[in-house]
Design an enzyme around this catalytic site. Structure first.
Site, short mmCIF file in Angstrom:
data_model
loop_
_atom_site.label_atom_id
_atom_site.label_comp_id
_atom_site.label_asym_id
_atom_site.label_seq_id
_atom_site.Cartn_x
_atom_site.Cartn_y
_atom_site.Cartn_z
N GLU A 210 1.01 -0.66 16.11
CA GLU A 210 0.27 0.56 15.77
C GLU A 210 -0.61 0.99 16.94
O GLU A 210 -0.65 2.18 17.31
CB GLU A 210 -0.61 0.32 14.53
CG GLU A 210 -1.48 1.52 14.18
CD GLU A 210 -2.42 1.28 13.01
OE1 GLU A 210 -2.07 0.49 12.11
OE2 GLU A 210 -3.50 1.89 13.00
N CYS B 296 0.87 -1.18 0.00
CA CYS B 296 0.00 0.00 0.00
C CYS B 296 0.91 1.23 0.00
O CYS B 296 2.14 1.12 0.13
CB CYS B 296 -0.90 0.00 1.23
SG CYS B 296 0.03 0.13 2.77
N CYS C 120 -7.89 2.56 6.70
CA CYS C 120 -7.41 3.19 5.46
C CYS C 120 -8.03 2.49 4.26
O CYS C 120 -8.37 1.31 4.31
CB CYS C 120 -5.89 3.21 5.41
SG CYS C 120 -5.17 1.68 4.90
N CYS D 112 3.45 5.55 8.69
CA CYS D 112 2.43 5.75 7.65
C CYS D 112 1.63 7.01 7.98
O CYS D 112 1.18 7.18 9.13
CB CYS D 112 1.50 4.54 7.63
SG CYS D 112 0.03 4.83 6.65
N SER E 247 1.64 -5.31 3.06
CA SER E 247 3.08 -5.29 3.36
C SER E 247 3.83 -6.38 2.60
O SER E 247 4.96 -6.71 2.95
CB SER E 247 3.27 -5.45 4.87
OG SER E 247 2.42 -6.47 5.35
N HIS F 223 4.30 1.35 11.28
CA HIS F 223 3.22 1.30 12.27
C HIS F 223 3.33 2.38 13.33
O HIS F 223 2.47 2.50 14.19
CB HIS F 223 3.23 -0.05 12.99
CG HIS F 223 3.14 -1.21 12.07
ND1 HIS F 223 4.21 -2.00 11.74
CD2 HIS F 223 2.09 -1.70 11.37
CE1 HIS F 223 3.83 -2.94 10.90
NE2 HIS F 223 2.55 -2.78 10.66
N SER G 257 1.55 -10.19 10.02
CA SER G 257 0.92 -9.00 9.43
C SER G 257 -0.57 -8.99 9.73
O SER G 257 -1.31 -9.89 9.33
CB SER G 257 1.17 -9.01 7.92
OG SER G 257 0.16 -8.30 7.26
#
Ligand code: DC
Length: 514
Positions: free
Chosen positions: A356, A244, A421, A326, A493, A304, A449
């Protein structure tokens, strides 16, 4: 030659397939062919020429010596036979009856099928018996539209009542049921859905809902990327598979930093993909678990984000800091800080152990934030609180919505921030569609992930033949047994080189399949 997109629609009589097919064609701006109208046209000409309806040879000759055209008048598609518009006349009951009789003859069917092929001159929605199984077996999308016999009988009964018919609903139901048995058991072109057809049960749907469903399903299916066919096995990937924006940006920043500086570190892995992190390590970008282990050099903040304590520690050490967080995570960090300051209690929908979320938590005092993974985890009696809710960027929208709806029931003031997102949502939607289309689905990405695990769960719920793999060595030949369509998706990712390696391996294995 340019390949036209073909959408094949079939289903039992009375399912509303013709109206739905025409509506879909209109929405998509495609041509529309109702193959039944060609059978009806041949029947009409045969009646006009007094040809007995059991004379296959004579009927076929009639069909051979006729010119059929599909013509659009304004928004309506009609049929022209030997330059005469017969769109209305073929609707008569005697023509319908005759077309049903003649459509059982193989020679007639072959003739009609070749007429249909000559009519295709653009993207087309084509409707009729055996269209998806015999006439266009490789149609891009196949729908089989059906409805419970009772519903079809009611629809047909209402339709006929308008024309003054005195048939009862019970008679109609018997007729529909008899016809279903005949249609399914007949030798020529029995009614059955193609193996890869999408079955649409319209029993509880309005016509507009059916058209909207067909339209959305078509759009999302066409957005899947067809890759190749190997030994009869078709390969597809989701268009969005792979990095992404935020992950690509973090990798670019890290590589650029690695070229400019010696001693470049990331706090924890830069992204959640062990293979890509290893590649970065090989070019000198080293992940460390704790900044206590480094005393100088450059620290790249992972995608993150890091906690405020970690950032403080890095600052105090005088490390050269490069922020690759990000931007969507940065926005969430800012929201948590501002909302807590304004007196909101902040609910974060996500996984408390994920970096995150750990980072987000650090932007408020512990008593100002609560992390929940599912609606069940919500503490009771929120009603005294002024609440704000946001989500980990990789949460599933469905879960976020569920939690919001529980909160709405019990909270006086609720501020909702959709921090999921787009990249996550797009990957989830596309993967769900692809999982429906294929026999086996591969989800590629780190076992650590979050977004890849969510994709794997979504795909598995739709298609139990889903495998989550990190790299090509985890693929075994038996995973492909019996598969004619293989789907591949990947987390945000997952680097493209890993996707290519997996695809290469799958294609190689397909060659060896018997
Ligand atoms: O869909 P319709 O009622 O207009 O079709 C007329 C007849 O032709 C009906 O009996 C089904 C038959 N038919 C068929 O056998 N194969 C097709 N592809 C389309 C119609």
């Amino acid at each position: 030659m340019k390949k036209h997109t073909m959408i094949a629609i079939d289903g039992p009589s009375g399912s509303g397939k013709s109206t739905a097919a025409a509506g879909l064609a209109k929405g998509l701006g495609y041509n529309y062919i109702n193959s039944g109208s060609i059978y009806r046209a041949i029947a009409l000409k045969s009646i006009r020429n007094n040809i007995p309806l059991n004379e296959e040879h004579l009927l076929t000759e009639i069909a051979h010596n006729t010119v059929f055209e599909i013509k659009k008048n304004n928004t309506h598609w009609g049929i022209v036979m030997d330059n005469e518009d017969i769109s209305d006349e073929i609707k008569n009951a005697n023509v319908a009856q005759a077309s049903s009789q003649i459509s059982v003859f193989p020679d007639i069917r072959n003739t009609v099928n070749s007429v249909i092929h000559t009519m295709i001159n653009g993207n087309t929605v084509i409707e009729g018996r055996d269209i998806g199984t015999v006439v266009f077996p490789s149609a891009d999308i196949k729908f089989f539209i059906t409805a419970a016999p009772e519903v079809r009988a009611m629809r047909r009964y209402e339709e006929l009542k308008q024309t003054g018919s005195d048939i009862t609903y019970e008679q109609m139901l018997v007729e529909i049921e008899m016809r279903d048995i005949r249609d399914r058991s007949r030798e020529t072109a029995p009614l059955r859905p193609a193996d890869d057809a999408v079955i649409v049960d319209t029993s509880n749907m309005s016509l507009n809902a059916v058209i909207a469903y067909l339209y959305n399903e078509t759009k999302s299916r066409l957005s899947q990327r067809y890759i190749d066919t190997v030994n009869g096995v078709k390969f597809y990937t989701t268009v969005s598979a792979g990095f992404c924006f935020g992950v690509k940006r973090a990798i670019d920043i890290a590589i650029k930093t690695g070229k400019q500086h010696n001693d470049v570190y990331t706090l924890g892995p830069l992204i959640h993909n062990p293979q890509e992190v290893k590649r970065l390590e090989e070019i000198g970008i080293k992940p460390v678990e704790d900044i206590g282990t480094i005393s100088s050099g450059t620290l790249v903040y992972r995608s993150h984000g890091v906690t405020t304590e970690e950032a403080k520690g890095a600052g105090e050490k005088g490390l050269n800091i490069i922020d690759a967080t990000c931007p969507f995570v940065t926005r969430s960090q800012r929201l948590v800080r501002v909302l807590a300051k304004k007196g909101f209690h902040v609910v974060i929908v996500g996984d408390a152990k994920h970096p995150e979320v750990k980072s987000l938590l650090s932007y408020a005092m512990p008593h100002q934030v609560t992390v929940v993974k599912s609606p069940e985890e919500l503490p009771p009696l929120w009603n005294s609180k002024k609440l704000a809710v946001l989500a980990q960027t990789t949460q599933s929208m469905e879960n976020f919505k569920k939690i919001i709806s529980v909160l709405l029931d019990s909270v006086y003031e609720l501020a909702i921030y959709n921090t999921i997102c787009d990249a996550t949502k797009i990957r989830q939607d596309e993967s769900a569609t692809l999982a429906k289309m294929v026999d086996v689905m591969f989800v590629i990405g780190g076992f650590n992930s979050s977004n890849t695990n969510k994709l794997a769960n979504i795909c598995k719920a739709i298609n139990p033949n889903t495998y989550h793999v990190e790299h090509e060595d985890q693929i075994k030949q038996e995973m492909l047994i019996g598969a004619k369509r293989v789907g591949i998706t990947a987390g945000a990712s997952t680097p493209i080189w890993l996707i290519k390696d997996v695809l290469k391996r799958l294609k190689g294995m397909s060659k060896e399949l018997k």
